[in-house]
Scaffold this active site. Structure first.
Site, PDB file in Angstrom:
ATOM      1  CG  ASP A 238      -1.766   1.135   1.418  1.00  0.00           C
ATOM      2  OD1 ASP A 238      -2.316   1.554   0.394  1.00  0.00           O
ATOM      3  OD2 ASP A 238      -1.926   1.642   2.535  1.00  0.00           O
ATOM      4  CD  GLU A 361      -8.596  20.575  -0.248  1.00  0.00           C
ATOM      5  OE1 GLU A 361      -9.450  20.239   0.581  1.00  0.00           O
ATOM      6  OE2 GLU A 361      -8.870  21.202  -1.292  1.00  0.00           O
ATOM      7  CG  PHE A 403      -9.914  16.328  -6.395  1.00  0.00           C
ATOM      8  CD1 PHE A 403      -8.931  17.061  -7.027  1.00  0.00           C
ATOM      9  CD2 PHE A 403      -9.857  14.938  -6.468  1.00  0.00           C
ATOM     10  CE1 PHE A 403      -7.922  16.426  -7.728  1.00  0.00           C
ATOM     11  CE2 PHE A 403      -8.858  14.302  -7.172  1.00  0.00           C
ATOM     12  CZ  PHE A 403      -7.883  15.053  -7.792  1.00  0.00           C
ATOM     13  CE  LYS A 408      -5.930  12.618 -13.719  1.00  0.00           C
ATOM     14  NZ  LYS A 408      -7.050  12.023 -14.405  1.00  0.00           N
ATOM     15  CE  LYS A 427      -6.524  22.776  -3.467  1.00  0.00           C
ATOM     16  NZ  LYS A 427      -7.057  23.380  -2.273  1.00  0.00           N
ATOM     17  NE  ARG A 456       0.120  14.493  -2.328  1.00  0.00           N
ATOM     18  CZ  ARG A 456      -0.538  13.468  -1.793  1.00  0.00           C
ATOM     19  NH1 ARG A 456       0.112  12.545  -1.129  1.00  0.00           N
ATOM     20  NH2 ARG A 456      -1.833  13.361  -1.895  1.00  0.00           N
ATOM     21  CB  THR A 536      -1.965   3.615  -3.689  1.00  0.00           C
ATOM     22  OG1 THR A 536      -2.516   4.717  -2.991  1.00  0.00           O
ATOM     23  CG2 THR A 536      -1.584   4.067  -5.082  1.00  0.00           C
ATOM     24  CG  ASN A 647      -7.418   0.829   2.439  1.00  0.00           C
ATOM     25  OD1 ASN A 647      -6.845   0.798   3.521  1.00  0.00           O
ATOM     26  ND2 ASN A 647      -6.918   1.462   1.404  1.00  0.00           N
ATOM     27  CG  ASP A 648      -3.992  -1.635   2.870  1.00  0.00           C
ATOM     28  OD1 ASP A 648      -4.240  -1.320   1.700  1.00  0.00           O
ATOM     29  OD2 ASP A 648      -3.488  -0.852   3.691  1.00  0.00           O
TER      30      ASP A 648
END
Length: 906
Positions: A238, A361, A403, A408, A427, A456, A536, A647-648
């Site tokens: 992950d 953010e 978003f 995107k 943005k 990022r 991911t 979630n994994d």
């Protein structure tokens, strides 16, 4: 029973720990925060909004008296989307309101603040969380399967040997009775003690892992598969919280002509302070001074702005364009309402924290606070900022465009309360924003530079709107939101009408800090021949960024980004394009992966397996598990999955070996995994040292236990054939019991302490791990070598005793059994690669037990004969003949073709 009771008690404690967590009430009416970490692995809180027409009711009880219905789409696995409408029939005209992902609370999420009244739409098997989970399977190690195959071969050998003996007898008399007697006599060929020895060995390996000081906090939850750690070829990991710490830090602001890094942030601070103090001095208002030039810009030719005003615009855009809510937690347990009342009066509260669905953010808003412009409060319709001088600016939120993975980008339309100006801020990722903003020559290049640093990037832009433009947009937007067919397309088309010729303000760079020592660990795993796949739920850009910064993809490698495909034809073309590339990493999104696997499963997996690294982004939990099973089916190699969130769990349970990390996302993954570790870097030692030792030791132990049974069966066969194929046992009673237990058990079991190279060497040369995946420590070849050794030694021991014995048959038993015990002890010494003091103790303890027991075993041994010199020299001679050739062969092999670890050890 005791073990179950302890497990039950631990489970009770875990439940108590989870259920006793306190959440304070932090939200405004009409919204709440939820935590989705067990669904999508993201730790930040998500803001969820109520249906607005229900918020206008006078009292809560009125909810039950209105006549309304909800139209919802059929159950789906996608946790990131939802479409529906809410219709209220008893008002005139009927009210129609669109429902989206923002109005939903999925099962397995936690309401972190606020109270909620909702309509249940999906239950049981239809909930997103259940549709994304899979049933766990019982895991069996590869070594156990290989030993099972060898045991079957030994069983066939037992039957064959018994049949041969009966045949040589000539089927005389009741031959079937003799057949069963032979089956019982040779039954030692089947290594019954093998399972016991191996299971005890596995328990020892687990204990060693948990006691290793270099990897503190490691927990072994499954005692059946420690050897799997030594055979891995694919590692599926992950990203968020596993490779990264999930902590964002603002690193860079770029304005086109000038770039600010961590060391020049104080300059920005002074610029912001200056621009706001100027504004206050001009006309004594908030923003009136800067209004005329901005209005002129849209029509007049572009006037070059001062750096100060450009920084001010950029910072203001960053602090307004987001989905962040400031939260005030009082230290005393006051209720939420009073906190908010206090917050309105005094924004200098030290207890302010920010909550948002994306940690990027939060990092941006925290940074604007550090340079002097602070977000102090926010609800569904308004936002307040505080300037460096302490003045509060109010903005009204007119529209918010969240978003999405398709667009995107995110946008917001705000109205400045003091000047009534309407501004559209936006943005997003550079790919989405570059066609929207006005022409420039620096954006693409700078984005590339920041991405190479592992940052990022987000591009920030704005556009001033007149009141008429906004009213026209609003009516079209509301209409598009109510359509039930192709709603997302229609809404996107309306928003896109605004997204033209926007003014580019700045480019921001945020770093998601990697966990400690991720780069060297990934480097080590790659050198060990392990292929790493990153799965991911995050965005494509972010995943690519982290893949580069963590050196999952090396600097020299190309990255092939698999285009979005939706049908068979597109998938075929894209696969062909990918086939032409060599030695490049693959990045693919979950949707495209789904399409490829639907039509070209075999071709896709074959191509992906040739890649040095694969990154799958926007993966749902079930997709992660599906990829693991595909790799197992198509390659037949051992897979390992590592993750830290709920979630994994599906992926961890599907893999041959699951490793969980105790992280910010809770303990769900670590509790579901076979092994639990504290940090990603611990995986290096877990595999290179413990995985390697567990596999090597179990292979040696398993084959030695088989050898122990074969050698005594060979002696029995020789004995029977010499005495006219009589089905008479050679050793009786206690001798047989003692042989497998007290006389040989300790030295044989002490093989679990053996190691071929020191742990430091194994970590320094991960290439040694590659050899293990070929499975050469335990194969039919090594097994046959042990069978031949057993037949040679058994034959020598028995014939030697028969040749050298004199008058009584009792002497044959004494000589051959003593030589057999000595041979076994010497063979353990021959097998050992690194001596441990406990091994020496075990050897002498066993020898001592045997010698002392000779005094009691009068019925088997002639005590007078045992004490003579003749007995001693005969036993010594036989033992030397049975063992010396093997020692010579081992020495020659070491000299002529040494294994790789010998070269290092020397």
């Amino acid at each position: 029973m005791t073990r179950e009771a302890i497990d039950e008690f631990r489970r009770f404690q875990r439940d108590k720990e989870v259920n006793s967590q306190l959440y304070s009430k932090l939200t405004v009416r009409g919204s709440c925060f939820i935590r989705t970490d067990q669904l999508d692995g993201e730790t930040d809180w998500k803001l969820k909004v109520a249906v607005s027409c229900t918020q206008r009711l006078p009292a809560l009880g009125d909810l039950f008296s209105i006549s309304a219905y909800v139209y919802a789409q059929k159950p789906q696995m996608d946790i990131h989307s939802f479409e529906g409408t809410f219709t209220r029939e008893d008002s005139d005209p009927p009210v129609h309101e669109s429902l989206s992902i923002e109005n939903t609370l999925w099962a397995s999420t936690v309401v972190a603040s606020g109270t909620v009244i909702g309509v249940v739409i999906y239950t049981g098997k239809e909930t997103r969380s259940v549709m994304n989970t899979s049933n766990p399977k019982n895991k069996v190690g590869l070594l156990d399967l290989e030993l099972n195959r060898l045991t079957k071969a030994l069983f066939l050998a037992l039957v064959a040997l018994s049949v041969v003996m009966v045949t040589l007898q000539g089927f005389v008399g009741p031959w079937y009775r003799n057949l069963f007697r032979f089956l019982l006599l040779f039954s030692y060929i089947i290594p019954i003690s093998l399972r016991v020895n191996l299971d005890m060995g596995k328990a020892v390996y687990g204990w060693m892992m948990m006691k290793d000081e270099n990897i503190p906090g490691t927990v072994v939850r499954t005692s059946t598969i420690p050897e799997e750690l030594g055979r891995l070829v694919y590692l599926l990991t992950d990203k968020t919280g596993t490779l990264t710490q999930n902590e964002m830090v603002f690193k860079r602001l770029h304005l086109g002509t000038v770039s600010y890094g961590a060391d020049t942030m104080d300059e920005i601070q002074s610029h912001v302070r200056d621009s706001y103090s100027q504004m206050q001095s001009q006309a004594g208002g908030n923003n009136t001074g800067s209004t005329p030039p901005r209005k002129a810009q849209s029509s007049a030719p572009k006037v070059r702005k001062s750096v100060s005003s450009r920084i001010h615009e950029a910072v203001k855009a960053i602090v307004l364009c987001h989905n962040v809510t400031p939260v005030y937690e009082s230290r005393a347990g006051v209720t939420g309402e009073t906190e908010f009342a206090e917050a309105d009066q005094d924004f200098s509260d030290e207890n302010r924290t920010y909550q948002a669905s994306s940690p990027d953010e939060v990092a941006l808003v925290q940074w604007t606070e550090s340079v002097g412009l602070t977000l102090v409060s926010r609800d569904l319709t308004s936002m307040q900022l505080k300037t460096p001088s302490g003045q509060v600016l109010s903005f009204c939120i007119l529209q918010l465009f969240p978003f999405t993975s398709e667009s995107k980008r995110m946008g917001i339309i705000v109205r400045d309360e003091s000047t009534a100006e309407i501004t559209f801020y936006m943005k997003g990722a550079d790919v989405a924003m570059s066609p929207i903003v006005q022409y420039n020559d620096w954006l693409e290049e700078e984005c590339g530079n920041m991405a190479r640093e592992g940052l990022r990037t987000l591009v920030v832009a704005k556009k001033a709107l007149t009141e008429e433009q906004y009213q026209d947009f609003e009516s079209r937007y509301t209409q598009a939101k109510l359509s039930m067919h192709d709603r997302s397309l229609k809404v996107a088309a309306v928003v896109e009408s605004l997204e033209r010729e926007m003014e580019l303000l700045c480019l921001t760079g945020v770093e998601d800090q990697l966990q400690a020592d991720v780069r060297p660990t990934l480097e080590m795993l790659r050198n060990a021949g392990i292929k790493i796949w990153m799965l991911t739920g995050d965005k494509l850009e972010t995943a690519t960024c982290i893949a580069k910064s963590s050196h999952l993809v090396s600097r020299t490698q190309d990255i092939h980004i698999f285009r979005q495909v939706t049908n068979r034809g597109e998938a075929h073309l894209e696969l062909n394009a990918f086939r032409r590339k060599h030695d490049c990493a693959l990045v693919i999104s979950g949707d495209s992966l789904e399409v490829c696997l639907k039509y070209y499963e075999h071709e896709f997996v074959e191509l992906a397996c040739q890649c040095p690294a694969v990154v799958c982004c926007r993966c749902s939990p079930t997709q992660k598990a599906h990829i693991v099973t595909l790799l197992q089916q198509h390659t037949g190699r051992r897979t390992c999955a590592i993750g830290d969130g709920g979630n994994d769990v599906s992926m961890i349970q599907a893999a041959d070996c699951g490793i969980g990390i105790e992280g910010k996302e809770g303990k769900q993954a670590s509790l579901a995994a076979d092994f639990s570790i504290r940090q990603f870097r611990h995986i290096g030692r877990l595999l290179m040292v413990h995985g390697r030792n567990s596999y090597k030791r179990s292979a040696a132990l398993g084959q030695f236990v088989m050898h122990r049974g074969l050698i005594i069966s060979t002696m029995q066969a020789v004995f029977s054939s010499v005495f006219y194929f009589a089905s008479v046992p050679l050793y009786q009673g206690f001798l047989m019991v003692g042989y497998a237990t007290i006389y040989t058990m300790f030295p044989v079991f002490s093989l679990v302490l053996d190691q071929d190279v020191k742990p430091e060497m194994a970590m320094l040369y991960p290439e040694l791990y590659k050899d293990l995946t070929k499975g050469r420590s335990l194969s039919f070849k090594t097994f046959l070598i042990w069978v031949l050794i057993s037949i040679y030694q058994g034959g020598i021991l028995m014939y030697g005793a028969l040749v050298l014995f004199e008058s009584e048959f009792v002497h044959v038993v004494a000589i051959s059994f003593t030589a057999l015990i000595l041979t076994e002890l010497l063979m353990v010494a021959l097998t050992v690669r690194t001596w441990h003091w406990l091994m020496v103790v075990a050897e002498f303890l066993s020898l001592g037990c045997y010698v002392s027991s000779l005094a009691f075993l009068n019925e088997y041994f002639d005590v007078a004969f045992i004490t003579t010199v003749a007995f001693l020299w005969k036993v010594s001679a036989i033992t030397v003949v049975s063992c010396l050739p093997l020692y010579v062969l081992k020495y020659l092999r070491r000299k002529l073709s040494p294994p790789s670890y010998c070269k290092l050890a020397s």
